[in-house]
Each structure stands twice: as C-alpha cells, then as structure tokens.
Design a protein around this motif. Structure first.
Motif, short mmCIF file in Angstrom:
data_model
loop_
_atom_site.label_atom_id
_atom_site.label_comp_id
_atom_site.label_asym_id
_atom_site.label_seq_id
_atom_site.Cartn_x
_atom_site.Cartn_y
_atom_site.Cartn_z
N ALA A 313 0.83 -1.21 0.00
CA ALA A 313 0.00 0.00 0.00
C ALA A 313 0.87 1.26 0.00
O ALA A 313 0.57 2.24 -0.70
CB ALA A 313 -0.93 -0.01 1.21
N PHE A 314 1.95 1.21 0.76
CA PHE A 314 2.86 2.38 0.82
C PHE A 314 3.46 2.63 -0.56
O PHE A 314 3.49 3.77 -1.04
CB PHE A 314 3.96 2.13 1.86
CG PHE A 314 4.96 3.25 1.97
CD1 PHE A 314 4.77 4.27 2.88
CD2 PHE A 314 6.09 3.28 1.14
CE1 PHE A 314 5.69 5.32 2.97
CE2 PHE A 314 7.00 4.32 1.22
CZ PHE A 314 6.80 5.35 2.14
N CYS A 315 3.96 1.56 -1.18
CA CYS A 315 4.58 1.72 -2.51
C CYS A 315 3.57 2.24 -3.53
O CYS A 315 3.90 3.10 -4.36
CB CYS A 315 5.16 0.39 -2.99
SG CYS A 315 6.49 -0.24 -1.96
N LYS A 316 2.35 1.72 -3.47
CA LYS A 316 1.33 2.18 -4.42
C LYS A 316 1.06 3.67 -4.23
O LYS A 316 0.89 4.41 -5.19
CB LYS A 316 0.02 1.39 -4.20
CG LYS A 316 0.05 0.00 -4.79
CD LYS A 316 -1.31 -0.66 -4.61
CE LYS A 316 -1.34 -2.02 -5.28
NZ LYS A 316 -2.61 -2.73 -5.07
N LYS A 317 1.01 4.09 -2.96
CA LYS A 317 0.74 5.51 -2.69
C LYS A 317 1.86 6.39 -3.24
O LYS A 317 1.60 7.44 -3.83
CB LYS A 317 0.56 5.73 -1.18
CG LYS A 317 0.19 7.18 -0.87
CD LYS A 317 -0.20 7.39 0.57
CE LYS A 317 -0.68 8.80 0.85
NZ LYS A 317 0.08 9.86 0.21
N VAL A 318 3.12 5.94 -3.06
CA VAL A 318 4.24 6.71 -3.61
C VAL A 318 4.07 6.86 -5.12
O VAL A 318 4.23 7.96 -5.68
CB VAL A 318 5.59 6.02 -3.28
CG1 VAL A 318 6.74 6.64 -4.08
CG2 VAL A 318 5.89 6.12 -1.79
N PHE A 319 3.70 5.77 -5.78
CA PHE A 319 3.53 5.84 -7.24
C PHE A 319 2.34 6.72 -7.61
O PHE A 319 2.43 7.55 -8.52
CB PHE A 319 3.37 4.44 -7.83
CG PHE A 319 4.67 3.70 -7.98
CD1 PHE A 319 5.77 4.34 -8.53
CD2 PHE A 319 4.80 2.38 -7.59
CE1 PHE A 319 6.98 3.68 -8.69
CE2 PHE A 319 6.00 1.71 -7.75
CZ PHE A 319 7.09 2.36 -8.30
N ASN A 320 1.22 6.53 -6.94
CA ASN A 320 0.05 7.35 -7.26
C ASN A 320 0.36 8.83 -7.05
O ASN A 320 -0.01 9.67 -7.88
CB ASN A 320 -1.16 6.95 -6.41
CG ASN A 320 -1.72 5.59 -6.80
OD1 ASN A 320 -2.30 4.89 -5.99
ND2 ASN A 320 -1.56 5.19 -8.05
#
Ligand code: SF4
Length: 337
Positions: A313-320
């Motif tokens: 979830a953290f990585c996805k947020k960084v990308f988003n």
C-alpha cells in the motif's frame, strides 16, 4: 548557451527517441551537476520516456527475506556480511512464516514475489521453500529468487521447483568491495537465461563515492543483460558497515540517475527500479519493492517490524502521488515456457 549545456541537451534529445545512448553519452549525463538545469532536463526527459515505455503503469514487487545469518562473501555494503559484524547467529524463517508472508502479499496485490537468501542458505532449502510457495500461489503470479551465484544445473533446479526468474546483478564495486569476481556474476546471469528463467537486475548499490565511469560501466552491463527490470538503486547507509563512512546519495542524485538509465537504455525494459524513493518515482522509476522478513539494507530481524521494510500500500501511494497508475494483477512477461 555554453558548449557543455548544448551537448547535454543534444544527448538527452537523442535519448528521448528511445533508441538508447552510447557509453560516452551516458558518461556525460552521469557527470552533470544534479542541481543544474541540464539535470532537470534529463529528469523531465527520463520521466516522459519511462511513461511511454510502460504506458504510465508502475509495479510493486514483494520481497521476502528468508534468512539473515552472517555471510562470508563480505559485500561491504550488506548488513549480513561477516566483515561488518552487524549480524550474529543463525536466523532463518520457518516455512509457516514464509507461507504467511506469501498470503499477505497476494492479498495486498503484489505484482510479483521474490525470495531473498544469503549465499550461506542451503540451496536445497530454497528449492523446498519455492516449491511450497508455488503450490499456494496464483499460477500467473511470478516467483523470483535472489540467491548466490549458481551453476546451470542449479538454475535449472530453481526453474523445476517453480521459480520463474531471478534477481542478479554485478554490483557497484564488485570484486573490490565484495569478494565475488565480476565474471562469476556474469556466468550466473548466463546460467539464469540458459535455464529459461527471467532476469531482474539493477545498477546498485550506488553511493556518493562511485564515479560516473563506474556508473556507465555497470549501466552497460545491465543494458546487455537481457533483464525484464533494471534501473539504478542508491545504497542505504547502514551504521556499522564498512561503506557507511561514505554516507548515502541524496534523492535528487538518485532521481537523476534513474532518468539517465532510462535514456541510456531506450524503451526496454519497461520496469525501471530505483528503490522506491519519492523523487525517483517522480523522475521515472516505475518499480518499487515491498519488503518483509530479513533485509540486507536493514538490521532488524523482520524488516517490516520497526525497520525500513514498507508494504505494498505504501509503494502504491508513492507511485500514485508521483502520477503513476499501478498494475492490478500479475506482472506480465516473467513466466517463460
Ligand atoms: S550481498 Fe549477498 S553475498 Fe554479499 S554479503 Fe550480503 S548476503 Fe552475502
């Protein structure tokens, strides 16, 4: 416009065509002052080319560290290296924990899963862990291994156990700040391909002491390696390790490096990794790693518990936050016949 600036702009404009760059051109891009307007032109161009290469889609791959016992290969950047004296005693994840990690990662939507072990981990045990994981994993979800150097026969055994690919790299300072010859790393990469496994690689771990010349040399090795994911990752400074004295690259340099890699390599591979820093993601990195279990970039026994390991979830947020969409489902291309 001065001559140097106009040369950099010409090189970047050539790189924007997606056909890659020559070594002397790559060297010039890595030599730019990261605070200069030219460096920001490199980062803008790298980001645009990366978006084109990957259709603006990022991926999150998920690492499980299976063991953390001291390792005699003595890579001076690694928390497992005996020479650093950071880790003591045998540390291995039980199968039950590994399968629990697999379950969590599948529920969180990992696009691929990787098992990482040190060079001392019994190869047969890695085969058993891989087979057990494969039995509970979605058939389309790639399973990768990050292990020591291996023979063709061992690479074939990994494939037979259910692994689809391997992470392997000729690291910065290989053979100088590690005890492993470059040739041995390259042989293993050849064996990975010959066994029908996919390859993930990277120019890493990059520290402030590394020269544009070495960055260029390792970038060329990565480009020639036939990997499905590459990029440039900065070294994480671990107190107590032999290379800690050099400190750590700031995120601006890391962002410039990942953009240079994209321009150097052209449009392939579609995945450009930079260790998941915010700025590198903004500048064109589109592959990040979630981490659980042991971790060579950490000193905690379980990196997700108070260490530097982040979840999907953290990585996805960084990308988003950096303007990327994130792939839903398995990462394509890793499962070869
Ligand atoms: S990087 Fe790998 S081979 Fe090198 S010391 Fe760490 S675990 Fe051992």
């Amino acid at each position: 416009m001065d001559k140097f600036r106009s040369q950099i702009i010409d090189i970047v404009d050539k790189g924007r065509l997606g056909q890659g760059l020559e070594d002397d051109e790559i060297l010039q891009l890595y030599s730019t002052d990261p605070e200069s307007p030219e460096a920001f032109y490199i980062m803008w161009a790298g980001r645009q080319l990366q978006r084109q290469a990957a259709n603006n889609i990022a991926e999150v791959h998920a690492q499980i560290g299976l063991n953390g016992s001291p390792c005699p290969k003595n890579c001076q950047f690694c928390s497992f290296a005996i020479c650093n004296g950071v880790r003591q005693g045998k540390l291995e994840m039980p199968l039950q924990d590994v399968l629990e990690y697999i379950k969590i990662y599948q529920e969180q939507g990992a696009n691929a899963i990787l098992m990482m072990v040190t060079a001392t981990y019994k190869f047969e045990k890695l085969l058993e862990m891989g087979a057990a994981a494969r039995a509970v994993m979605d058939k389309e979800l790639p399973l990768l291994a990050n292990t020591g150097d291996m023979s063709l026969e061992q690479a074939q055994q990994l494939k037979a156990a259910g692994f689809n690919g391997c992470y392997h790299a000729v690291r910065m300072g290989e053979g100088v700040t590690t005890t492993i010859p470059v040739e041995r790393r390259l042989e293993t990469i050849d064996n990975i391909h010959a066994a029908g496994l996919s390859l993930s690689t990277c120019v890493e771990p990059v520290g402030p002491e590394h020269t544009p010349q070495e960055l260029t040399e390792k970038t060329r090795i990565c480009i020639n390696s036939g990997a499905l994911s590459a990029g440039v990752g900065k070294r994480i400074m671990i107190p107590g390790t032999m290379l800690a004295k050099y400190g750590q690259l700031n995120n601006l340099v890391a962002g410039r490096n990942v953009a240079v890699y994209r321009l150097a390599a052209g449009l392939k591979p579609r995945l450009n990794c930079a260790g998941g820093t915010d700025l590198a993601s903004a500048m064109g990195a589109n592959l990040a790693w979630a981490e659980m279990g042991t971790n060579p970039r950490d000193t905690e026994e379980r990196t997700e518990k108070g260490g530097r390991g982040v979840d999907i979830a953290f990585c996805k947020k960084v990308f988003n936050d950096a303007g990327w969409d994130v792939l839903e489902g398995p990462s394509p291309g890793w499962i070869l016949d």
